[in-house]
Enzyme design. Sequence first.
Site, PDB file in Angstrom:
ATOM      1  N   ASP A 172     118.386 117.643   9.824  1.00 23.40           N
ATOM      2  CA  ASP A 172     119.445 117.327   8.850  1.00 23.40           C
ATOM      3  C   ASP A 172     120.815 117.346   9.528  1.00 23.40           C
ATOM      4  O   ASP A 172     121.694 116.545   9.196  1.00 23.40           O
ATOM      5  CB  ASP A 172     119.444 118.335   7.695  1.00 23.40           C
ATOM      6  CG  ASP A 172     118.237 118.158   6.777  1.00 23.40           C
ATOM      7  OD1 ASP A 172     117.731 117.027   6.670  1.00 23.40           O
ATOM      8  OD2 ASP A 172     117.821 119.153   6.167  1.00 23.40           O
ATOM      9  N   LYS A 195     112.088 124.558   2.732  1.00 20.68           N
ATOM     10  CA  LYS A 195     112.711 124.544   4.072  1.00 20.68           C
ATOM     11  C   LYS A 195     112.866 125.946   4.674  1.00 20.68           C
ATOM     12  O   LYS A 195     112.695 126.116   5.880  1.00 20.68           O
ATOM     13  CB  LYS A 195     114.078 123.851   4.012  1.00 20.68           C
ATOM     14  CG  LYS A 195     113.971 122.337   3.791  1.00 20.68           C
ATOM     15  CD  LYS A 195     115.344 121.675   3.873  1.00 20.68           C
ATOM     16  CE  LYS A 195     115.253 120.195   3.565  1.00 20.68           C
ATOM     17  NZ  LYS A 195     116.551 119.509   3.726  1.00 20.68           N
TER      18      LYS A 195
END
Length: 283
Positions: A108, A71
Amino acid sequence: MTISGAAVVGGVCGAPIKHSMSPLIHNAWIRAAGLDAVYAPFAPRPEDFETFVQGFRGGAIRGLNVTIPFKERALAAADQASDLASMAGAANLLIFEADGSIHADNTDGPGLLGAIAVQAPGFDVAAAPVVILGAGGAARGATAALLLAGAPQVRIVNRTVARAQALADAFAEKVIAAGDADLPALLADAGLVINATSLGLGGGEGPAADLTLTPETAVVMDMVYKPLRTEFLRRAEAVGRRTVDGLEMLLRQAVPSFERMYGVAPPAEVDARGMLLRILGEG
Ligand code: ATR
Protein backbone atom coordinates in the site's frame (compact mmCIF):
# COMPACT_ATOMS: atom_id res chain seq x y z
CA MET A 1 -4.44 -18.29 -20.82
CA THR A 2 -3.46 -21.74 -19.57
CA ILE A 3 -4.25 -22.98 -16.08
CA SER A 4 -2.44 -26.31 -15.87
CA GLY A 5 -1.64 -28.42 -12.85
CA ALA A 6 1.65 -26.52 -12.64
CA ALA A 7 -0.01 -23.08 -12.60
CA VAL A 8 1.32 -20.44 -10.21
CA VAL A 9 -1.52 -19.65 -7.82
CA GLY A 10 -2.04 -16.28 -6.19
CA GLY A 11 -5.04 -14.61 -4.67
CA VAL A 12 -6.63 -12.10 -2.38
CA CYS A 13 -8.51 -12.68 0.85
CA GLY A 14 -10.89 -10.45 2.73
CA ALA A 15 -14.32 -10.50 4.32
CA PRO A 16 -16.28 -9.63 2.29
CA ILE A 17 -14.28 -10.10 -0.93
CA LYS A 18 -16.81 -10.02 -3.75
CA HIS A 19 -16.35 -6.30 -4.50
CA SER A 20 -12.55 -6.61 -4.77
CA MET A 21 -11.15 -5.45 -8.08
CA SER A 22 -7.81 -7.19 -7.53
CA PRO A 23 -8.82 -10.43 -9.36
CA LEU A 24 -9.79 -8.38 -12.44
CA ILE A 25 -6.48 -6.49 -12.40
CA HIS A 26 -4.20 -9.48 -11.83
CA ASN A 27 -5.98 -11.85 -14.22
CA ALA A 28 -5.88 -9.21 -16.98
CA TRP A 29 -2.12 -9.01 -16.50
CA ILE A 30 -1.80 -12.83 -16.35
CA ARG A 31 -3.71 -13.16 -19.64
CA ALA A 32 -1.68 -10.47 -21.40
CA ALA A 33 1.61 -11.97 -20.19
CA GLY A 34 0.51 -15.46 -21.32
CA LEU A 35 1.34 -16.97 -17.93
CA ASP A 36 0.31 -20.38 -16.66
CA ALA A 37 -1.16 -18.78 -13.56
CA VAL A 38 -4.33 -17.74 -11.78
CA TYR A 39 -5.40 -15.16 -9.17
CA ALA A 40 -8.39 -16.14 -7.07
CA PRO A 41 -10.63 -14.40 -4.50
CA PHE A 42 -10.98 -16.00 -1.03
CA ALA A 43 -13.39 -15.14 1.78
CA PRO A 44 -12.31 -17.19 4.80
CA ARG A 45 -14.53 -17.10 7.86
CA PRO A 46 -13.03 -14.39 10.06
CA GLU A 47 -12.52 -16.81 12.96
CA ASP A 48 -10.63 -19.17 10.64
CA PHE A 49 -8.18 -16.67 9.12
CA GLU A 50 -5.06 -18.04 10.84
CA THR A 51 -5.88 -21.66 9.95
CA PHE A 52 -6.54 -20.59 6.38
CA VAL A 53 -3.16 -18.85 6.06
CA GLN A 54 -1.10 -21.52 7.83
CA GLY A 55 -2.46 -24.15 5.45
CA PHE A 56 -0.62 -22.55 2.53
CA ARG A 57 2.85 -23.00 4.05
CA GLY A 58 5.36 -24.56 1.70
CA GLY A 59 3.94 -22.98 -1.40
CA ALA A 60 0.46 -24.47 -1.79
CA ILE A 61 -0.12 -21.02 -3.16
CA ARG A 62 2.64 -18.54 -4.00
CA GLY A 63 1.20 -15.33 -2.65
CA LEU A 64 -1.84 -13.82 -1.06
CA ASN A 65 -2.99 -10.25 -0.97
CA VAL A 66 -4.86 -9.38 2.20
CA THR A 67 -7.55 -6.78 2.65
CA ILE A 68 -10.06 -5.61 5.24
CA PRO A 69 -10.35 -6.84 8.00
CA PHE A 70 -7.28 -9.11 8.01
CA LYS A 71 -4.24 -6.88 7.42
CA GLU A 72 -3.08 -6.74 11.06
CA ARG A 73 -3.61 -10.46 11.58
CA ALA A 74 -1.73 -11.19 8.34
CA LEU A 75 1.35 -9.45 9.76
CA ALA A 76 1.07 -11.48 12.97
CA ALA A 77 0.71 -14.75 11.01
CA ALA A 78 4.02 -14.29 9.16
CA ASP A 79 7.52 -15.43 10.20
CA GLN A 80 9.30 -12.38 8.77
CA ALA A 81 8.14 -8.94 7.73
CA SER A 82 9.54 -6.06 5.69
CA ASP A 83 10.39 -2.81 7.51
CA LEU A 84 7.39 -1.17 5.88
CA ALA A 85 4.93 -3.87 7.00
CA SER A 86 6.36 -3.77 10.54
CA MET A 87 6.11 0.02 10.70
CA ALA A 88 2.63 0.01 9.20
CA GLY A 89 1.55 -2.67 11.69
CA ALA A 90 -0.21 -4.37 8.79
CA ALA A 91 0.49 -6.52 5.75
CA ASN A 92 -1.39 -6.62 2.47
CA LEU A 93 0.87 -9.26 0.91
CA LEU A 94 1.94 -12.67 2.18
CA ILE A 95 4.50 -14.68 0.23
CA PHE A 96 4.70 -18.41 0.91
CA GLU A 97 8.31 -19.50 0.47
CA ALA A 98 9.31 -23.01 -0.64
CA ASP A 99 11.12 -23.55 2.69
CA GLY A 100 7.80 -23.29 4.54
CA SER A 101 8.20 -19.74 5.83
CA ILE A 102 5.74 -16.89 5.37
CA HIS A 103 6.98 -13.41 4.51
CA ALA A 104 4.79 -10.35 5.10
CA ASP A 105 5.03 -7.17 3.08
CA ASN A 106 3.02 -4.02 2.54
CA THR A 107 2.56 -2.67 -0.98
CA ASP A 108 0.00 0.00 0.00
CA GLY A 109 2.93 2.32 0.79
CA PRO A 110 4.61 1.92 -2.61
CA GLY A 111 1.11 2.27 -4.08
CA LEU A 112 0.64 5.65 -2.42
CA LEU A 113 4.07 6.90 -3.48
CA GLY A 114 3.65 5.45 -6.98
CA ALA A 115 0.31 7.21 -7.45
CA ILE A 116 1.90 10.53 -6.45
CA ALA A 117 4.80 9.95 -8.86
CA VAL A 118 2.35 9.31 -11.73
CA GLN A 119 -0.23 12.04 -11.05
CA ALA A 120 1.94 14.73 -9.41
CA PRO A 121 5.28 14.22 -11.17
CA GLY A 122 8.22 16.00 -9.60
CA PHE A 123 6.57 16.26 -6.18
CA ASP A 124 9.17 15.94 -3.39
CA VAL A 125 7.81 14.14 -0.32
CA ALA A 126 10.85 15.25 1.69
CA ALA A 127 10.30 18.97 1.08
CA ALA A 128 7.42 19.81 3.44
CA PRO A 129 5.16 18.40 6.18
CA VAL A 130 2.30 16.03 5.32
CA VAL A 131 -1.21 16.31 6.78
CA ILE A 132 -3.13 13.02 7.02
CA LEU A 133 -6.85 13.24 7.76
CA GLY A 134 -7.89 10.08 9.64
CA ALA A 135 -6.19 7.76 12.12
CA GLY A 136 -7.24 4.23 11.11
CA GLY A 137 -5.28 1.50 9.39
CA ALA A 138 -5.06 3.39 6.10
CA ALA A 139 -3.59 6.42 7.87
CA ARG A 140 -1.05 4.27 9.70
CA GLY A 141 0.14 2.61 6.47
CA ALA A 142 0.47 5.97 4.76
CA THR A 143 2.43 7.38 7.71
CA ALA A 144 4.95 4.52 7.58
CA ALA A 145 5.46 4.87 3.83
CA LEU A 146 5.86 8.66 3.98
CA LEU A 147 8.37 8.52 6.86
CA LEU A 148 10.45 5.90 5.02
CA ALA A 149 10.31 8.14 1.92
CA GLY A 150 11.76 11.05 3.92
CA ALA A 151 8.77 13.18 4.91
CA PRO A 152 10.07 15.72 7.48
CA GLN A 153 6.86 15.56 9.56
CA VAL A 154 3.52 13.73 9.43
CA ARG A 155 0.56 15.44 11.11
CA ILE A 156 -2.32 13.10 11.98
CA VAL A 157 -5.59 15.01 12.27
CA ASN A 158 -8.61 13.05 13.45
CA ARG A 159 -12.11 13.60 14.79
CA THR A 160 -11.14 11.41 17.76
CA VAL A 161 -7.87 13.03 18.89
CA ALA A 162 -7.02 10.18 21.26
CA ARG A 163 -6.88 7.84 18.28
CA ALA A 164 -4.57 10.23 16.41
CA GLN A 165 -2.37 10.39 19.51
CA ALA A 166 -2.21 6.61 19.77
CA LEU A 167 -1.07 6.46 16.16
CA ALA A 168 1.56 9.18 16.69
CA ASP A 169 2.83 7.37 19.79
CA ALA A 170 3.49 4.28 17.67
CA PHE A 171 6.00 6.27 15.61
CA ALA A 172 8.98 8.48 16.42
CA GLU A 173 8.89 12.22 17.12
CA LYS A 174 8.34 13.12 13.45
CA VAL A 175 4.64 12.24 13.81
CA ILE A 176 2.29 14.59 15.68
CA ALA A 177 -1.40 14.27 16.52
CA ALA A 178 -4.02 16.99 16.35
CA GLY A 179 -7.73 17.63 16.32
CA ASP A 180 -9.82 19.51 13.76
CA ALA A 181 -9.36 22.84 15.61
CA ASP A 182 -5.62 22.81 14.82
CA LEU A 183 -6.14 22.08 11.14
CA PRO A 184 -5.91 25.63 9.70
CA ALA A 185 -2.42 26.17 11.16
CA LEU A 186 -1.28 22.70 10.08
CA LEU A 187 -2.49 23.17 6.49
CA ALA A 188 -0.69 26.50 6.02
CA ASP A 189 2.73 24.99 5.22
CA ALA A 190 1.71 21.48 4.17
CA GLY A 191 3.21 19.97 1.03
CA LEU A 192 0.74 17.11 0.85
CA VAL A 193 -2.77 16.60 2.28
CA ILE A 194 -4.26 13.09 2.26
CA ASN A 195 -7.81 11.98 3.02
CA ALA A 196 -7.45 8.64 4.83
CA THR A 197 -10.96 8.72 6.30
CA SER A 198 -13.98 7.11 4.69
CA LEU A 199 -15.60 10.53 4.18
CA GLY A 200 -16.67 11.10 0.57
CA LEU A 201 -17.28 7.42 -0.17
CA GLY A 202 -20.33 6.99 -2.36
CA GLY A 203 -20.46 10.66 -3.33
CA GLY A 204 -20.90 12.33 0.06
CA GLU A 205 -18.98 15.27 1.45
CA GLY A 206 -15.29 14.81 2.13
CA PRO A 207 -13.35 16.01 5.18
CA ALA A 208 -14.10 19.61 6.15
CA ALA A 209 -10.48 20.78 5.74
CA ASP A 210 -10.32 24.26 4.14
CA LEU A 211 -8.00 23.61 1.20
CA THR A 212 -7.76 27.30 0.32
CA LEU A 213 -5.37 27.53 3.31
CA THR A 214 -2.79 25.22 1.72
CA PRO A 215 0.20 26.55 -0.23
CA GLU A 216 -0.45 26.83 -3.98
CA THR A 217 2.14 24.11 -4.58
CA ALA A 218 0.43 21.59 -2.26
CA VAL A 219 -0.72 18.23 -3.60
CA VAL A 220 -4.09 16.86 -2.42
CA MET A 221 -4.74 13.12 -2.41
CA ASP A 222 -7.83 11.03 -1.65
CA MET A 223 -7.72 7.33 -0.80
CA VAL A 224 -11.44 7.07 -1.60
CA TYR A 225 -11.97 6.10 -5.27
CA LYS A 226 -15.77 5.76 -5.46
CA PRO A 227 -16.47 8.22 -6.99
CA LEU A 228 -13.17 8.83 -8.75
CA ARG A 229 -13.44 12.62 -8.45
CA THR A 230 -14.49 12.91 -4.83
CA GLU A 231 -15.96 16.08 -3.38
CA PHE A 232 -12.61 16.59 -1.59
CA LEU A 233 -10.61 16.36 -4.84
CA ARG A 234 -13.06 18.62 -6.65
CA ARG A 235 -12.59 21.24 -3.94
CA ALA A 236 -8.81 20.93 -4.33
CA GLU A 237 -9.07 21.33 -8.10
CA ALA A 238 -11.32 24.36 -7.69
CA VAL A 239 -8.49 26.18 -5.90
CA GLY A 240 -5.89 24.99 -8.41
CA ARG A 241 -4.15 22.28 -6.39
CA ARG A 242 -2.67 19.21 -8.06
CA THR A 243 -4.62 16.07 -7.13
CA VAL A 244 -3.94 12.32 -6.84
CA ASP A 245 -6.83 9.84 -6.85
CA GLY A 246 -7.37 6.65 -4.87
CA LEU A 247 -7.83 4.50 -7.97
CA GLU A 248 -4.22 5.12 -8.99
CA MET A 249 -3.12 4.05 -5.50
CA LEU A 250 -5.17 0.85 -5.79
CA LEU A 251 -3.57 0.11 -9.13
CA ARG A 252 -0.01 0.93 -8.03
CA GLN A 253 -0.19 -1.35 -4.96
CA ALA A 254 -1.06 -4.22 -7.29
CA VAL A 255 2.15 -3.84 -9.34
CA PRO A 256 4.69 -5.03 -6.72
CA SER A 257 2.24 -7.71 -5.55
CA PHE A 258 2.07 -9.11 -9.10
CA GLU A 259 5.84 -9.00 -9.48
CA ARG A 260 6.39 -10.89 -6.23
CA MET A 261 3.77 -13.53 -7.00
CA TYR A 262 4.44 -14.19 -10.66
CA GLY A 263 8.07 -13.08 -11.10
CA VAL A 264 7.44 -10.72 -14.02
CA ALA A 265 6.31 -7.11 -14.37
CA PRO A 266 2.70 -6.44 -15.45
CA PRO A 267 2.61 -6.11 -19.26
CA ALA A 268 2.73 -2.42 -20.15
CA GLU A 269 0.14 -2.76 -22.92
CA VAL A 270 -2.70 -3.52 -20.49
CA ASP A 271 -4.76 -0.41 -19.75
CA ALA A 272 -5.73 -1.53 -16.25
CA ARG A 273 -6.82 1.97 -15.24
CA GLY A 274 -9.14 2.20 -18.24
CA MET A 275 -10.59 -1.21 -17.36
CA LEU A 276 -11.27 -0.13 -13.76
CA LEU A 277 -12.79 3.17 -14.86
CA ARG A 278 -15.24 1.31 -17.09
CA ILE A 279 -16.16 -1.06 -14.24
CA LEU A 280 -16.73 1.92 -11.95
CA GLY A 281 -18.90 3.54 -14.59
CA GLU A 282 -16.43 6.40 -14.99
CA GLY A 283 -14.89 5.48 -18.36
P1 ATR B 1 -9.32 2.25 7.76
O1 ATR B 1 -8.76 0.96 8.25
O2 ATR B 1 -9.80 2.21 6.34
O3 ATR B 1 -8.40 3.40 7.98
P2 ATR B 1 -10.93 2.86 10.10
O4 ATR B 1 -9.90 2.28 10.99
O5 ATR B 1 -12.37 2.53 10.34
O6 ATR B 1 -10.69 2.50 8.58
O7 ATR B 1 -10.74 4.47 10.14
C1 ATR B 1 -11.67 5.34 9.59
C2 ATR B 1 -11.22 6.78 9.78
O8 ATR B 1 -12.23 7.65 9.22
C3 ATR B 1 -11.05 7.20 11.23
O9 ATR B 1 -10.00 8.14 11.30
C4 ATR B 1 -12.40 7.86 11.54
O10 ATR B 1 -12.38 8.82 12.58
P3 ATR B 1 -12.55 8.36 14.13
O11 ATR B 1 -11.27 7.72 14.54
O12 ATR B 1 -12.84 9.64 14.86
O13 ATR B 1 -13.74 7.40 14.16
C5 ATR B 1 -12.68 8.56 10.23
N1 ATR B 1 -14.10 8.86 10.06
C6 ATR B 1 -15.08 7.99 9.71
N2 ATR B 1 -16.27 8.63 9.66
C7 ATR B 1 -16.04 9.94 10.01
C8 ATR B 1 -16.86 11.11 10.13
N3 ATR B 1 -18.17 11.07 9.90
N4 ATR B 1 -16.26 12.28 10.49
C9 ATR B 1 -14.93 12.33 10.72
N5 ATR B 1 -14.10 11.25 10.62
C10 ATR B 1 -14.65 10.09 10.26
